[in-house]
Scaffold this active site. Structure first.
Site, PDB file in Angstrom:
ATOM      1  CG  ASP A 152      15.370 -25.287   5.846  1.00  0.00           C
ATOM      2  OD1 ASP A 152      15.313 -25.986   6.861  1.00  0.00           O
ATOM      3  OD2 ASP A 152      14.375 -24.759   5.308  1.00  0.00           O
ATOM      4  CG  PHE A 204      -2.077  -0.937   1.064  1.00  0.00           C
ATOM      5  CD1 PHE A 204      -2.017  -2.222   1.563  1.00  0.00           C
ATOM      6  CD2 PHE A 204      -3.190  -0.555   0.340  1.00  0.00           C
ATOM      7  CE1 PHE A 204      -3.071  -3.100   1.381  1.00  0.00           C
ATOM      8  CE2 PHE A 204      -4.249  -1.432   0.167  1.00  0.00           C
ATOM      9  CZ  PHE A 204      -4.190  -2.710   0.678  1.00  0.00           C
ATOM     10  N   GLY A 205       2.044   1.164  -0.493  1.00  0.00           N
ATOM     11  CA  GLY A 205       2.774   2.429  -0.520  1.00  0.00           C
ATOM     12  C   GLY A 205       4.271   2.200  -0.398  1.00  0.00           C
ATOM     13  CE  LYS A 249       3.594   1.571   3.767  1.00  0.00           C
ATOM     14  NZ  LYS A 249       3.887   0.133   3.696  1.00  0.00           N
TER      15      LYS A 249
END
Ligand code: AK3
Length: 260
Positions: free
Chosen positions: A120, A25-26, A43
């Protein structure tokens, strides 16, 4: 440059720097608060995006929760602001970035130099010491790739890996039954078009599929062909059909027809 009101009274100017990451979302940017010179992470999310997915409430909740948290192991959310199209979270800047990427960059570089593939890496295998040093653990799936192959890594891992038998991948001793295995791969690829254990995304995954003989035979090949491939692609070298016996196996005809 974004003029921001990072809290109700003070007006602060934030200069936006390099991008740090890309989320669903951004994006996240490095940023510097002008007056204090403090580096933060910013953000940036689009209001339309959040509205479209009905996430405004969730974001409010995140801000309310995280604004009150103060702990050395929890990333600070200093505050937020918004303009017409976007919402901005002012976050503590974690300069080593995402732990996983940091490990891959440094620790796996070392393993690479030692010609070791861990195979792993996952959260459960990342342990923390008392003073917060992250340790890669559990070499249960590790293999030692011969160093002469190391420099032709691209060569080793693009295509040719597909033909490696399990004992080759595991670097244990191997004998002529290697060829029986490789022929099994060849038969499969002749009939189906791709090697059986190829994994586009990760060589490590191909290694895992080889060592587990994760073989999926499609229905559109004959029982004889299935029988031949299954008798060649056996994990235990001693159980594989010896090369001299392949010549008389009934399925030869089918492969010839497939390539006629
Ligand atoms: C990459 N990187 N490198 C260094 C560095 N230093 C600090 N931070 C970084 N990255 C940002 C980490 C985040 C912290 N908090 C976030 N919060 C969030 O993304 N919230 C959020 C998103 C979308 C939708 C919703 C909603 F609406 F659903 F609630 C909420 S993202 C860094």
């Amino acid at each position: 440059r974004v003029n921001s009101s990072s809290n109700i009274l003070a007006q602060k100017t934030i200069n936006i720097g390099d991008p740090l990451g890309q989320g669903r979302f951004g994006r996240v940017f490095m940023a510097k608060e002008k007056s204090s010179g403090k580096i933060v992470a910013l953000k940036v999310m689009f209001k339309n995006d959040l509205k479209e997915h009905k996430l405004e409430g969730q974001l409010k909740r995140e801000i309310e929760i995280q604004c009150h948290l103060r702990h050395p192991n929890i990333l600070r959310l200093y505050g937020y602001f918004h303009d017409k199209e976007r919402v901005y979270l002012i976050l503590e800047y974690a300069e080593k970035g995402e732990l996983y990427k940091h490990l891959v960059k440094y620790a796996l570089g070392y393993l690479n130099k030692k010609n070791v593939i861990h195979r792993d890496i996952k959260p459960e295998n990342l342990l923390l010491t008392a003073n917060g040093i992250v340790k890669i653990s559990d070499f249960g799936w590790a293999v030692h790739v011969p160093s002469n192959k190391q420099n032709s890594r691209r060569m080793t891992f693009c295509g040719t890996l597909d033909y490696l038998a399990p004992e080759m991948v595991m670097m244990s001793s191997h004998d002529a039954k290697i060829d029986s295995w490789a022929l099994g791969i060849l038969c499969y690829e002749f009939l189906i078009g791709t090697p059986p254990f190829a994994d586009m995304d990760s060589e490590v995954e191909t290694c895992n599929r080889i060592t587990k003989v994760d073989l999926k035979l499609p229905d559109n090949i004959s029982l004889e062909a299935k029988d031949l491939i299954q008798s060649l692609l056996r994990y235990e070298p001693e159980l594989r059909l010896p090369v001299e016996k392949i010549a008389t196996h009934p399925t030869k005809v089918e492969i010839k027809r497939a390539y006629s």
